[in-house]
Design a protein around this motif. Structure first.
Motif, PDB file in Angstrom:
ATOM      1  N   GLU A  90       0.905  -1.179   0.200  1.00 11.16           N
ATOM      2  CA  GLU A  90       0.081  -0.183   0.040  1.00 11.16           C
ATOM      3  C   GLU A  90       1.021   1.182  -0.136  1.00 11.16           C
ATOM      4  O   GLU A  90       1.783   1.348   0.932  1.00 11.16           O
ATOM      5  N   THR A 128       0.660   5.579   0.080  1.00 13.12           N
ATOM      6  CA  THR A 128      -0.227   6.575   0.258  1.00 13.12           C
ATOM      7  C   THR A 128       0.510   7.856   0.101  1.00 13.12           C
ATOM      8  O   THR A 128       1.507   8.013   0.893  1.00 13.12           O
ATOM      9  N   SER A 145      -1.311   7.371  -4.521  1.00 13.26           N
ATOM     10  CA  SER A 145      -1.756   6.353  -3.620  1.00 13.26           C
ATOM     11  C   SER A 145      -2.280   5.307  -4.616  1.00 13.26           C
ATOM     12  O   SER A 145      -2.777   5.389  -5.729  1.00 13.26           O
ATOM     13  N   SER A 175       3.733   7.297   2.821  1.00  7.92           N
ATOM     14  CA  SER A 175       4.116   6.300   3.173  1.00  7.92           C
ATOM     15  C   SER A 175       3.988   4.897   2.506  1.00  7.92           C
ATOM     16  O   SER A 175       3.176   4.866   1.432  1.00  7.92           O
ATOM     17  N   VAL A 176       4.892   3.891   2.727  1.00  4.41           N
ATOM     18  CA  VAL A 176       4.631   2.598   1.995  1.00  4.41           C
ATOM     19  C   VAL A 176       4.607   1.545   3.383  1.00  4.41           C
ATOM     20  O   VAL A 176       5.174   1.476   4.237  1.00  4.41           O
ATOM     21  N   SER A 177       3.491   0.776   3.051  1.00  4.55           N
ATOM     22  CA  SER A 177       3.305  -0.616   3.913  1.00  4.55           C
ATOM     23  C   SER A 177       3.269  -1.837   3.379  1.00  4.55           C
ATOM     24  O   SER A 177       3.064  -1.943   1.914  1.00  4.55           O
ATOM     25  N   GLU A 223       1.997  -3.110   7.710  1.00  3.30           N
ATOM     26  CA  GLU A 223       2.993  -2.595   8.670  1.00  3.30           C
ATOM     27  C   GLU A 223       4.039  -1.777   7.795  1.00  3.30           C
ATOM     28  O   GLU A 223       4.194  -1.986   6.408  1.00  3.30           O
ATOM     29  N   PRO A 224       3.962  -0.497   8.300  1.00  2.00           N
ATOM     30  CA  PRO A 224       4.854   0.367   7.593  1.00  2.00           C
ATOM     31  C   PRO A 224       6.137   0.135   7.371  1.00  2.00           C
ATOM     32  O   PRO A 224       6.753  -0.802   8.212  1.00  2.00           O
ATOM     33  N   ARG A 273      10.060   1.376   5.864  1.00  2.00           N
ATOM     34  CA  ARG A 273      11.077   2.461   5.269  1.00  2.00           C
ATOM     35  C   ARG A 273      11.882   1.943   4.372  1.00  2.00           C
ATOM     36  O   ARG A 273      12.890   1.097   4.528  1.00  2.00           O
TER      37      ARG A 273
END
Length: 501
Positions: A259, A261, A272, A308-310, A314-315, A317
């Motif tokens: 995901e 965003t 997104s 953000s990227v999950s 869960e996030p 990095r």
């Protein structure tokens, strides 16, 4: 019609393989001859024999009524035969004009370069191709498609009698392709002979007068395009009938795997997107829309400024490709030679390079037999034509190189596989094999993101489709909602609701 060029009974062998076996080709003034065949059929080898890059083992080359043996590309070029190679041969630090006229710049007093004349001639060539860039622009600042147009302009500058175009539209937008086709018609009408190599069969029927088919290094036949249809041509190329071009499989999607965003980065504006397990997410849009920039940002090859990227909620990095690989994301680049492969290394080493942990003992020793077995499996599954696993990747055809690059990405079974133009430069038979492999991994729960400039490919293979325009997502559609007109309307900037109307 005046016959400009004839190749009769051409043979060429390399250690372990006979690349050409009594191949024929005929080129007439004022006609476009398509040269088609699967990857490894011998098309590029035949062109290299013609232009003197390779010396033939047998057969004759007759050009303008005389038997010839060209010593190399410069010799054939000076005689009036130009070739536009599939792989670009340009210098990124020089300007467009300098690339076009490198080594033959217009000169003035005391042999000094006549810069004004060179830029004027280069601008005229670009205008002829519908390219709006100034010829003073640094080549490295251009997209791959724009660089391809510069390569075409360079070939046109020689005013050759015979022009060979090897996959010239592979990186071009529809608008650029239309402009090129207009130039080809102009060249044909002026008496030039064109050899047009393409895997895009639609183009063969749009632009070519005749077609020559090669298969496994053999001459299969020649015919007027008007006497053929696509089905018959494919059967000549592959030696069998292809039933369904886009073999979609139905899979019930699982959890959201990746995901993204509100992602902001180079040429990206608050993007997104999300993809589920067992789903193919198609990413469509015109060249420059930000598709590749988005994929490279997700893979850590381009910086993420915000957003953000999950993975599975869960996030994560991601600051580098290493981070992405560890998170379970693999990316197959649209530019296999620059980003995907090490051309001087073997087929096996390229395939296993990013997955060496799979073949290593706890003490770090490589399990050579296991590595060889895994590479052999992909060679068989992808039908990669190579004399051995030890063959340097740089010696394979472009399509076979692409299949090695895809195998490399699949080797450690990522959770999310990003495929950026995966069938560019790949023949119709190999495309079907790649689609079947994509479907196999989809059925096993892998998430696939498919970036493609080919609208039928996006529509035929995707479960959901997002369309990008100027760094933003302009629309999202299920497979049942999408059609070419709707996707194109979004791709040129219309809102999703307006595109559907």
């Amino acid at each position: 019609m005046e016959e400009l060029l004839r190749l009769d009974g051409i043979e060429k062998s390399f250690p372990g393989v006979k690349a050409l076996d009594r191949v024929n080709l005929r080129v007439e003034a004022g006609r476009v001859m398509a040269l088609v065949g699967e990857n490894g059929a011998g098309k590029s080898t035949l062109m290299k024999v013609l232009t003197g890059i390779y010396q033939r083992d047998a057969g004759t080359i007759t050009y303008l009524g005389k038997e010839r043996q060209f010593a190399g590309p410069r010799d054939s070029q000076q005689a009036g035969i130009s070739i536009i190679h599939q792989e670009l041969n340009l210098l990124p630090e020089l300007s467009i004009a300098e690339n076009i006229f490198l080594g033959r710049e217009p000169s003035g007093f005391a042999g000094r370069i006549h810069w004004k004349a060179m830029y004027k001639q280069a601008d005229a060539l670009l205008a002829r191709l519908g390219v709006s860039r100034s010829s003073r622009t640094r080549l490295g600042d251009l997209s791959i498609g724009e660089q391809q147009m510069v390569e075409i302009a360079k070939a046109l500058s020689f005013e050759s009698r015979v022009i060979i175009m090897d996959e010239p539209t592979d990186t071009l937008t529809d608008t650029e392709t239309e402009a090129l086709h207009g130039v080809i018609r102009e060249l044909r009408d002026s008496g030039r002979g064109i050899v047009y190599i393409s895997h895009r069969l639609k183009e063969i029927f749009e632009i070519c007068d005749d077609v020559t088919v090669l298969r496994d290094g053999n001459f299969i036949g020649e015919a007027p395009v008007a006497d053929m249809d696509e089905e018959a041509l494919i059967e000549m190329m592959v030696g069998r009938r292809l039933e369904e071009q886009y073999p979609r499989v139905e899979v019930t999607p699982g959890r959201f795997s990746l995901e993204v965003t509100d992602l902001v980065g180079p040429r990206l504006d608050s993007v997104s997107m999300a993809v589920r397990e067992g789903e193919i997410l198609g990413v469509s849009g015109l060249m420059g829309a930000g598709r590749t920039e988005l994929m490279k940002a997700v893979f850590g090859a381009h910086p993420i400024e915000s957003g953000s990227v999950s993975m599975f909620g869960e996030p994560v990095r991601i600051r580098s490709p290493k981070d992405a690989l560890e998170a379970g994301i693999a990316y197959i680049s649209e530019d296999r030679k620059r980003d995907g492969l090490i051309l001087g290394m073997s087929v096996q080493k390229n395939m296993t390079l990013a997955a060496l942990k799979m073949f290593s003992t706890p003490t770090g020793h490589l399990r050579a037999a296991m590595e060889c077995e895994a590479a052999s499996g992909y060679v068989a599954a992808f039908n990669i034509r190579t004399p051995s696993l030890r063959q340097q990747v740089g010696n394979l055809s472009g399509g076979n190189q692409q299949k090695v690059a895809i195998a490399k990405g699949l080797m450690d079974r990522p959770r999310v596989l990003i495929l950026d133009e995966p069938t560019r430069g790949v023949d119709v038979g190999a495309k079907k094999e790649i689609y079947q492999l994509i479907n196999r991994f989809k059925s096993e729960g892998m998430s696939i993101i498919l970036v493609s400039s080919e609208m039928p490919e996006i529509l035929g293979m995707s479960d959901r489709i997002i369309v990008m325009h100027e760094g933003r997502v302009r629309g999202e559609f299920t497979a049942g909602e999408a059609d070419q007109e709707t996707l194109m309307a979004c791709a040129i900037g219309r809102a999703q609701e307006e595109a559907r109307a």
